[in-house]
Scaffold this active site. Structure first.
Site, PDB file in Angstrom:
ATOM      1  CG  ASP A  37       6.737 -25.472  35.603  1.00  0.00           C
ATOM      2  OD1 ASP A  37       7.026 -25.934  36.723  1.00  0.00           O
ATOM      3  OD2 ASP A  37       6.066 -24.432  35.462  1.00  0.00           O
ATOM      4  CG  ASN A  39       7.630 -32.495  37.670  1.00  0.00           C
ATOM      5  OD1 ASN A  39       7.207 -32.599  36.520  1.00  0.00           O
ATOM      6  ND2 ASN A  39       8.916 -32.622  37.967  1.00  0.00           N
ATOM      7  CG  ASN A  85      13.543 -24.818  41.298  1.00  0.00           C
ATOM      8  OD1 ASN A  85      13.832 -25.350  40.236  1.00  0.00           O
ATOM      9  ND2 ASN A  85      12.428 -24.117  41.453  1.00  0.00           N
ATOM     10  NE  ARG A  88      10.193 -25.409  43.592  1.00  0.00           N
ATOM     11  CZ  ARG A  88       9.580 -26.027  42.612  1.00  0.00           C
ATOM     12  NH1 ARG A  88       9.369 -27.314  42.689  1.00  0.00           N
ATOM     13  NH2 ARG A  88       9.187 -25.364  41.551  1.00  0.00           N
ATOM     14  NE  ARG A 205       7.261 -22.574  32.442  1.00  0.00           N
ATOM     15  CZ  ARG A 205       7.854 -21.875  33.395  1.00  0.00           C
ATOM     16  NH1 ARG A 205       8.686 -20.921  33.075  1.00  0.00           N
ATOM     17  NH2 ARG A 205       7.604 -22.107  34.671  1.00  0.00           N
TER      18      ARG A 205
HETATM   19  C1  IPE Z   1      11.238 -23.566  36.314  1.00  0.00           C
HETATM   20  O1  IPE Z   1      10.124 -23.976  36.985  1.00  0.00           O
HETATM   21  C2  IPE Z   1      12.432 -24.339  36.753  1.00  0.00           C
HETATM   22  C3  IPE Z   1      12.441 -25.752  36.376  1.00  0.00           C
HETATM   23  C4  IPE Z   1      11.569 -26.358  35.636  1.00  0.00           C
HETATM   24  C5  IPE Z   1      13.547 -26.490  36.875  1.00  0.00           C
HETATM   25  P1  IPE Z   1       9.604 -23.213  38.302  1.00  0.00           P
HETATM   26  O2  IPE Z   1       8.388 -23.932  38.754  1.00  0.00           O
HETATM   27  O3  IPE Z   1      10.695 -23.083  39.284  1.00  0.00           O
HETATM   28  O4  IPE Z   1       9.242 -21.772  37.730  1.00  0.00           O
HETATM   29  P2  IPE Z   1       8.266 -20.661  38.294  1.00  0.00           P
HETATM   30  O5  IPE Z   1       8.575 -20.490  39.748  1.00  0.00           O
HETATM   31  O6  IPE Z   1       6.874 -21.125  38.083  1.00  0.00           O
HETATM   32  O7  IPE Z   1       8.574 -19.441  37.466  1.00  0.00           O
HETATM   33  C1  IPE Z   2       9.085 -28.615  37.825  1.00  0.00           C
HETATM   34  O1  IPE Z   2       7.860 -28.868  38.413  1.00  0.00           O
HETATM   35  C2  IPE Z   2      10.224 -29.317  38.526  1.00  0.00           C
HETATM   36  C3  IPE Z   2      11.090 -28.428  39.297  1.00  0.00           C
HETATM   37  C4  IPE Z   2      11.045 -27.130  39.302  1.00  0.00           C
HETATM   38  C5  IPE Z   2      12.111 -29.067  40.109  1.00  0.00           C
HETATM   39  P1  IPE Z   2       7.332 -28.026  39.646  1.00  0.00           P
HETATM   40  O2  IPE Z   2       7.802 -28.673  40.895  1.00  0.00           O
HETATM   41  O3  IPE Z   2       7.694 -26.596  39.495  1.00  0.00           O
HETATM   42  O4  IPE Z   2       5.771 -28.215  39.505  1.00  0.00           O
HETATM   43  P2  IPE Z   2       4.662 -27.094  39.609  1.00  0.00           P
HETATM   44  O5  IPE Z   2       5.016 -25.996  38.654  1.00  0.00           O
HETATM   45  O6  IPE Z   2       4.680 -26.625  41.030  1.00  0.00           O
HETATM   46  O7  IPE Z   2       3.408 -27.772  39.227  1.00  0.00           O
HETATM   47 MG    MG Z   3       6.800 -25.021  38.557  1.00  0.00          MG
END
Ligand code: IPE
Ligand code: IPE
Ligand code: MG
Length: 273
Positions: A37, A39, A85, A88, A205
Site C-alpha cells: 500500500d 503507491n 479496488n 477506483r 503492510r
Molecule cells: C489494500 O489497499 C489493497 C491493496 C494493496 C491491493 P487499499 O488502498 O485498497 O486499502 P484501503 O482502501 O486503504 O483500506
Molecule cells: C496500493 O497503493 C496499490 C493498490 C491498491 C492497487 P494505493 O494505490 O492504495 O496507494 P495509496 O494508499 O492511495 O497511497
Molecule cells: Mg491504499
C-alpha cells in the site's frame, strides 16, 4: 540453485551476510504476505500522478521476490488489487491492468529461469481478457517450479474467498457429497483459494495503515503482523529484513501460555537431535 538476479544486479557481499545472519538468528517465515500500500501517496508527495506510484512499485516487487527467494521463503502472497479496488476511477484501473500485463510479459521468463512458480488468487475472470490470458500463460509456464510460489492476490478479497467456499460447500451438501456434520475448520480451509498453501506466518503492510482491508481474513487468524510506515515504492529488501527480524522475536502462542510453547519447542528439539 542459487541463480536469482531478477534485478540484473549481483548480490552484494553485505547482503549475503545480512541474509545469512537472518537465517542463523531464527526461523525464516514459510509464508510471507504483503499488503503493498501507499503507491498513490508516494506519487502525490513527489508531485507525480498516482500511476507513477504504481509503476515505481514494480521495482519493490522485484526486490522483494528476489530477496524472499534467496532467504528460502516458500510462499510470497502479494495483495496487488482488491475486489474493492474496482471502485477506483476507470483511468487508474486501466493503467493498473496495463502495468500488470507489461510486468507479466517482462518478468515471467526470469521467474521461470529461477524456478519460481506464479499463482493467482481472486476473481481473475473479472480481469480484462488480455490480462487474464497473460496471467494464465505465466501460471502454466511456471506451474512445475519448486523454489518459491509468488501468489498474486488479484481482484481478491477475504470475504469473496469465504463466500465462494461456503457456496461450494453448500452445493456439495445439496448433492449429498458432504454431510453437514463434516463441516469443520479443515474442510472450510480446503475450499479456500489458498488451500494449497500454509497460512501466512508474517503479514507486512506498507504505507503505515493499521488495517487488513479485506485481505486473507480466515488465513491470517494467527499471522504475525508488521506495519511498515514506508510507502510501497520505497520498500526494499532491508525493510523486509527488519520485518523478518521483528517476526523472529515474536512468541507465537496460539492461545496457549508461554511455558507450554517453551516445553513444546524443547520436546521438538529433543526429537530432532
Ligand atoms: C489494500 O489497499 C489493497 C491493496 C494493496 C491491493 P487499499 O488502498 O485498497 O486499502 P484501503 O482502501 O486503504 O483500506
Ligand atoms: C496500493 O497503493 C496499490 C493498490 C491498491 C492497487 P494505493 O494505490 O492504495 O496507494 P495509496 O494508499 O492511495 O497511497
Ligand atoms: Mg491504499
Amino acid at each position: 540453485m542459487e541463480k536469482i538476479e531478477l534485478n540484473n544486479k549481483k548480490q552484494t557481499k553485505e547482503d549475503v551476510l545480512k541474509q545469512s545472519l537472518l537465517k542463523e538468528r531464527g526461523q525464516i517465515p514459510k509464508h510471507v504476505a504483503i499488503i503493498m500500500d501507499g503507491n498513490g501517496r508516494w506519487a502525490k508527495n513527489k508531485g507525480k500522478v498516482r500511476i507513477q506510484g504504481h509503476k515505481a512499485g514494480v521495482d519493490s516487487v522485484r526486490d522483494t521476490i528476489e530477496s524472499c527467494a534467496q532467504l528460502g521463503v516458500e510462499y510470497l502472497t502479494l495483495y496487488a488489487f482488491s475486489t474493492e479496488n474496482w471502485k477506483r476511477p476507470k483511468a487508474e484501473i486501466s493503467a493498473l491492468m496495463k502495468l500488470l500485463i507489461q510486468s507479466l510479459r517482462k518478468e515471467t521468463k526470469k521467474l521461470n529461469d529461477n524456478d519460481i512458480r506464479l499463482n493467482a488468487i481472486g476473481q481473475i475472470d473479472r480481469l480484462p481478457s488480455v490480462c487474464y490470458k497473460e496471467l494464465i500463460e505465466a501460471m502454466d509456464l511456471t506451474a512445475y517450479n519448486e523454489r518459491m510460489v509468488v501468489n498474486l492476490a488479484l481482484s481478491y478479497s477475504g470475504r469473496w474467498d469465504l463466500t465462494r467456499a461456503m457456496k461450494k460447500i453448500s452445493d456439495k451438501i445439496k448433492s449429498g457429497d458432504i454431510i453437514p456434520e463434516e463441516v469443520n475448520e479443515e474442510l472450510i480451509t480446503s475450499y479456500l483459494s489458498t488451500s494449497e498453501m500454509p497460512d501466512p506466518d508474517l503479514l507486512i503492510r506498507t504505507g503505515g495503515e493499521y488495517r487488513i482491508s479485506n485481505f486473507l481474513l480466515w488465513q491470517s487468524a494467527y499471522t504475525e503482523m508488521f506495519i511498515c510506515s514506508k510507502y510501497w515504492p520505497e520498500f526494499r529488501r532491508n525493510d523486509l529484513y527488519t520485518a523478518i527480524e521483528a517476526y523472529q522475536t515474536r512468541e507465537r502462542r496460539y492461545g496457549m501460555i508461554s511455558e507450554q510453547i517453551y516445553k513444546e519447542a524443547k520436546e521438538k528439539a529433543e526429537i530432532t537431535v
